[in-house]
Design an enzyme around this catalytic site. Structure first.
Site, mmCIF file in Angstrom:
data_model
loop_
_atom_site.group_PDB
_atom_site.id
_atom_site.type_symbol
_atom_site.label_atom_id
_atom_site.label_comp_id
_atom_site.label_asym_id
_atom_site.label_seq_id
_atom_site.Cartn_x
_atom_site.Cartn_y
_atom_site.Cartn_z
ATOM 1 N N TRP A 164 0.858 -1.177 0.000
ATOM 2 C CA TRP A 164 0.000 0.000 0.000
ATOM 3 C C TRP A 164 0.891 1.222 0.000
ATOM 4 O O TRP A 164 1.557 1.529 0.998
ATOM 5 C CB TRP A 164 -0.918 -0.007 1.229
ATOM 6 C CG TRP A 164 -1.986 -1.042 1.160
ATOM 7 C CD1 TRP A 164 -3.287 -0.868 0.779
ATOM 8 C CD2 TRP A 164 -1.869 -2.441 1.473
ATOM 9 N NE1 TRP A 164 -3.978 -2.046 0.831
ATOM 10 C CE2 TRP A 164 -3.143 -3.033 1.252
ATOM 11 C CE3 TRP A 164 -0.809 -3.249 1.909
ATOM 12 C CZ2 TRP A 164 -3.370 -4.379 1.451
ATOM 13 C CZ3 TRP A 164 -1.048 -4.594 2.108
ATOM 14 C CH2 TRP A 164 -2.312 -5.149 1.884
ATOM 15 N N CYS A 200 -6.514 -5.064 -1.215
ATOM 16 C CA CYS A 200 -7.586 -5.918 -0.688
ATOM 17 C C CYS A 200 -8.490 -6.503 -1.763
ATOM 18 O O CYS A 200 -8.891 -7.669 -1.663
ATOM 19 C CB CYS A 200 -8.392 -5.161 0.368
ATOM 20 S SG CYS A 200 -9.427 -3.830 -0.275
ATOM 21 N N HIS A 204 -12.935 -1.793 2.435
ATOM 22 C CA HIS A 204 -12.111 -2.990 2.569
ATOM 23 C C HIS A 204 -12.902 -4.171 2.028
ATOM 24 O O HIS A 204 -14.103 -4.302 2.268
ATOM 25 C CB HIS A 204 -11.718 -3.233 4.020
ATOM 26 C CG HIS A 204 -10.882 -4.466 4.194
ATOM 27 N ND1 HIS A 204 -9.800 -4.736 3.395
ATOM 28 C CD2 HIS A 204 -10.972 -5.517 5.055
ATOM 29 C CE1 HIS A 204 -9.256 -5.879 3.752
ATOM 30 N NE2 HIS A 204 -9.956 -6.382 4.753
ATOM 31 N N ASP A 254 -10.758 -13.483 5.188
ATOM 32 C CA ASP A 254 -9.976 -12.363 4.670
ATOM 33 C C ASP A 254 -8.526 -12.782 4.482
ATOM 34 O O ASP A 254 -7.859 -13.205 5.426
ATOM 35 C CB ASP A 254 -10.051 -11.179 5.639
ATOM 36 C CG ASP A 254 -9.607 -9.881 4.990
ATOM 37 O OD1 ASP A 254 -9.097 -9.919 3.860
ATOM 38 O OD2 ASP A 254 -9.777 -8.822 5.623
ATOM 39 N N ASP A 279 -16.647 2.135 17.254
ATOM 40 C CA ASP A 279 -16.840 3.572 17.441
ATOM 41 C C ASP A 279 -15.539 4.303 17.116
ATOM 42 O O ASP A 279 -14.443 3.771 17.334
ATOM 43 C CB ASP A 279 -17.242 3.880 18.883
ATOM 44 C CG ASP A 279 -18.652 3.410 19.214
ATOM 45 O OD1 ASP A 279 -19.389 3.071 18.274
ATOM 46 O OD2 ASP A 279 -18.998 3.383 20.406
ATOM 47 N N TYR A 328 -6.274 4.308 0.393
ATOM 48 C CA TYR A 328 -7.650 3.994 0.787
ATOM 49 C C TYR A 328 -7.692 3.312 2.150
ATOM 50 O O TYR A 328 -8.755 3.175 2.751
ATOM 51 C CB TYR A 328 -8.329 3.128 -0.273
ATOM 52 C CG TYR A 328 -7.926 1.675 -0.272
ATOM 53 C CD1 TYR A 328 -8.689 0.715 0.383
ATOM 54 C CD2 TYR A 328 -6.771 1.245 -0.933
ATOM 55 C CE1 TYR A 328 -8.327 -0.619 0.391
ATOM 56 C CE2 TYR A 328 -6.407 -0.084 -0.936
ATOM 57 C CZ TYR A 328 -7.182 -1.013 -0.279
ATOM 58 O OH TYR A 328 -6.807 -2.324 -0.272
#
Length: 722
Positions: A267, A305, A364, A387, A430, A543
């Site tokens: 990335w 991803c 994602h 994943d 949160d 991203y």
């Protein structure tokens, strides 16, 4: 015509093996095997595997029967009930190890379900057998032996026919006794048979799709899956279970933990960092990735991803596990597993990086796989999150993989295996902004309970449209059930309320090349005795939320009257951000508000995914969704329009692929002048096709890049008619 091959009949001359009674060979009956026909075409059609391209593997699904025919010479001396079929996996195959299986007429296997064989017909030395396979056969490839006794009993010895090719057993979503059984036919067609799909990306309020060619029936896909299972040394009991097979394949799709996996993740907003490989935005399907990987068994550079997700979907569908890529917008990366994303800022409007280890990804992509979960107490079967994108080490294996994690357990806030805790935060954490106070302590100045996990999306069944599956992952935002599932008995740190209520949003500009305007509103709720300082920091970002270069910082001082509302506007010109953009056109805008008396701080982040021009596809002069006759060659035109006002697009390259339409190829295009356009042409020839959906359609995928813009894309749909 289906892609299954004709029946293949092989003779015993290819591998005759003498019987056990060698001393009295001259006295033995002259029974011998003339040929064995494994009825490839007929069996693969019955097993829903006739789309597979592999010429070296008879591909079957466990739990179904398959037939074969033996032609015997001097069959009068044969007892057909004594013929035995053996399947061997690996060297030193043993029944006790679950690597050797025998099917005998009237016989029973020693473990699990029964292997059974029966004579269907016997005429003039040609015997047709039917083999009943258990629904829990360990998936993988097997060598096939047929043992024929030389007389009416086994004491006379036997001849053995060995197939030089292999039988591959897959999971079986069509069999109600299989742990991946999917009862809905339309869903099976979508999640097993569809070779192309769409993967959503962007931001929750500005989405786009990555078209992806899964190519799960190609030779390279099957060979790769078999190699992955063998490389991971997955044992027989583990191969019976989609839980362990899925975790194995997810591990083998990434190599960031050094396990000789398929793809290396990178990335970066710096184009030069991808120079020793392929940029993630250049991939449009799994076939090229798997071909490169299997050529030397070295990891392929580079992936992000959606590339991991597309490749994992391919190998799961290949092995027979229903699967689909899923995109979570505003996806949380919770590095400390506290189900909260914490950002810390100092008094100079700078984020404190060594304290701010969490992040929010614009989006994602992971994969959902369908299976039962007998290892969990409760009704947690169905879709499971898996994943392959390397993020954090899994506590269950110390490798960079997530899942399979039950989506129902995620919704309930249950920290079950595998890695549910991480996914719970991804979809529902949160966000808390901590700002340093004048005394050096930190206070929570903003808390967002509904910003994470937006519009969780996957491709709809049988349509190129979005299906929202957010409700599968969490209860309605703000509901008692949602709060209880997230908090799970954890404490709740309240934000400090101030005299001023702030809000901020992007008010105009979204496409690349346009100026961006942001509006900030400060509403005075109670008297204040100082000005309001508002700062906007514009930065490049990936991203995944990793900040790159600072483009500029703007400050404004507001002098409000009490009980009034004041507004300020910040503008980022295209000429200011254009030269800073990296591999993806992403900008992060951080708005900070500060009141000196009484002391109050506020922080808000706005991700901006600049919209790229779409590659316009016109097939046979009729548009991007057409009906074409099988075998008819037609012309395709791809048009690219330059959205930049004072800049030409240079070094334009288009990559084209589409299973059943055209092999992968690359076109070099001429430069595109400012505000101009250019059209490139090529030909496609649709072929007849097997089951991919309710419609007999094929998808053409075109991606593009140039020095100024990356990640350009377009798709076209072709319905094949007789």
């Amino acid at each position: 015509m289906p892609r299954g091959r004709r029946s293949r009949r092989t003779t015993a001359r290819s591998n005759p093996i003498a019987g056990r009674n060698r001393r009295n060979r001259e006295t033995l009956p002259t029974v011998s095997i003339k040929s064995v026909d494994l009825l490839w075409n007929q069996n693969q059609e019955k097993h829903e595997t006739d789309s597979f391209e592999s010429p070296n593997h008879l591909v079957l699904r466990r739990g179904f029967t398959f037939d074969f025919i033996i032609e015997i010479s001097n069959h009068e001396g044969l007892n057909p009930d004594l013929v035995k079929l053996e399947l061997r996996r690996g060297y030193r195959a043993r029944i006790s190890r679950g690597t050797l299986f025998q099917a005998i007429c009237g016989g029973k296997s020693r473990r699990h379900y029964q292997w059974k064989m029966e004579v269907v017909s016997s005429t003039n030395g040609e015997v047709r057998y039917r083999v009943h396979t258990p629904p829990d056969v360990p998936v993988g490839s097997y060598r096939c032996h047929v043992r024929v006794p030389l007389g009416k009993n086994k004491s006379k010895g036997e001849r053995v026919w060995e197939d030089k090719k292999e039988i591959v057993f897959l999971f079986n979503p069509w069999n109600k006794d299989d742990s991946v059984y999917l009862p809905n036919e339309r869903e099976r067609n979508e999640y097993i048979n569809n070779e192309t799909g769409l993967i959503w990306a962007g931001t929750h309020d500005s989405t786009f799709t990555w078209p992806w060619n899964f190519a799960q029936f190609e030779v390279i896909s099957l060979e790769t899956v078999l190699y992955m299972l063998d490389s991971w040394r997955l044992g027989s009991d583990a191969r019976r279970s989609p839980i362990h097979v899925t975790r194995c394949l997810a591990n083998m799709v990434n190599n960031n933990d050094g396990d000789s996996g398929t793809l290396i993740g990178l990335w970066s907003s710096n184009d030069d960092d991808y120079a020793d490989g392929t940029s993630p935005t250049s991939w449009s399907g799994s076939e090229a990735i798997l071909t490169q990987y299997m050529s030397d068994k070295k990891p392929v550079r580079y992936a992000q991803c959606w590339v991991f997700g597309g490749t994992l979907t391919t190998v799961l569908r290949t092995i027979g596990i229903p699967s689909r890529p899923v995109t979570n917008f505003e996806s949380a990366h919770d590095a400390d597993f506290n189900r909260a994303i914490d950002y810390y800022f100092d008094r100079n409007d700078k984020m404190i990086e060594d304290k701010s280890n969490d992040s929010i990804w614009n989006y994602h992509v992971w994969v959902e796989a369908w299976m039962t979960r007998p290892d969990l107490d409760g009704d947690y079967g169905g879709w499971q999150a898996v994943d392959a994108t390397p993020q954090e080490l899994s506590p269950h294996s110390r490798t960079m993989v997530v899942g399979p994690a039950s989506i129902q357990a995620i919704k309930d806030g249950k920290d079950l295996k595998y890695d549910n805790e991480f996914v719970i935060a991804e979809v529902n954490a949160d966000i808390k902004y901590h700002v340093e106070k004048s005394d050096g302590s930190f206070s929570v100045v903003s808390r967002h309970e509904t910003k994470v996990g937006k519009h969780i999306s996957t491709k709809a069944v049988g349509r190129n449209s979005r299906e929202d599956v957010t409700s599968h992952y969490k209860y309605p935002e703000g509901s008692a059930s949602e709060r209880a599932a997230l908090m799970g008995g954890r404490g709740h740190e309240e934000e400090e309320k101030g005299a001023v209520s702030f809000s901020a949003k992007l008010t105009s500009g979204r496409r690349i090349g346009e100026d961006l305007t942001f509006g900030v509103t400060a509403k005075i709720d109670s008297p204040i005795s100082s000005n309001i300082n508002v700062t906007a920091v514009f930065e490049t970002t990936t991203y995944t939320g990793v900040v790159g270069k600072e483009i500029k910082k703007s400050k404004s001082i507001l002098r409000p009257n009490n009980n009034a509302t004041v507004d300020v506007t910040f503008v980022l010109k295209a000429t200011e951000y254009r030269k800073h953009l990296g591999e993806q056109p992403l900008i992060s805008v951080t708005i900070l508000g500060y009141v000196e008396e009484p002391e109050q701080a506020w922080v808000h982040k706005i991700p901006v995914n600049l919209e790229l021009p779409e590659l316009t596809i016109n097939i046979d002069g009729k548009g991007d969704d057409v009906k074409l006759k099988s075998g008819r060659t037609v012309s395709v035109k791809v048009t690219l329009k330059n959205p930049l006002k004072n800049e030409s697009l240079t070094n334009v390259t288009l990559h084209i692929e589409g299973t059943g339409l055209i092999g992968a190829r690359t076109l070099k295009s001429a430069n595109v002048p400012s505000n101009g356009s250019i059209t490139n042409s090529f030909s496609i020839t649709p072929r007849s096709y097997c089951r991919v959906s309710e419609r007999n359609y094929l998808t053409l995928i075109v991606t593009g890049r140039c020095n100024q813009l990356k990640g350009l894309m377009g798709t076209g749909s072709v319905e094949v008619v007789p």
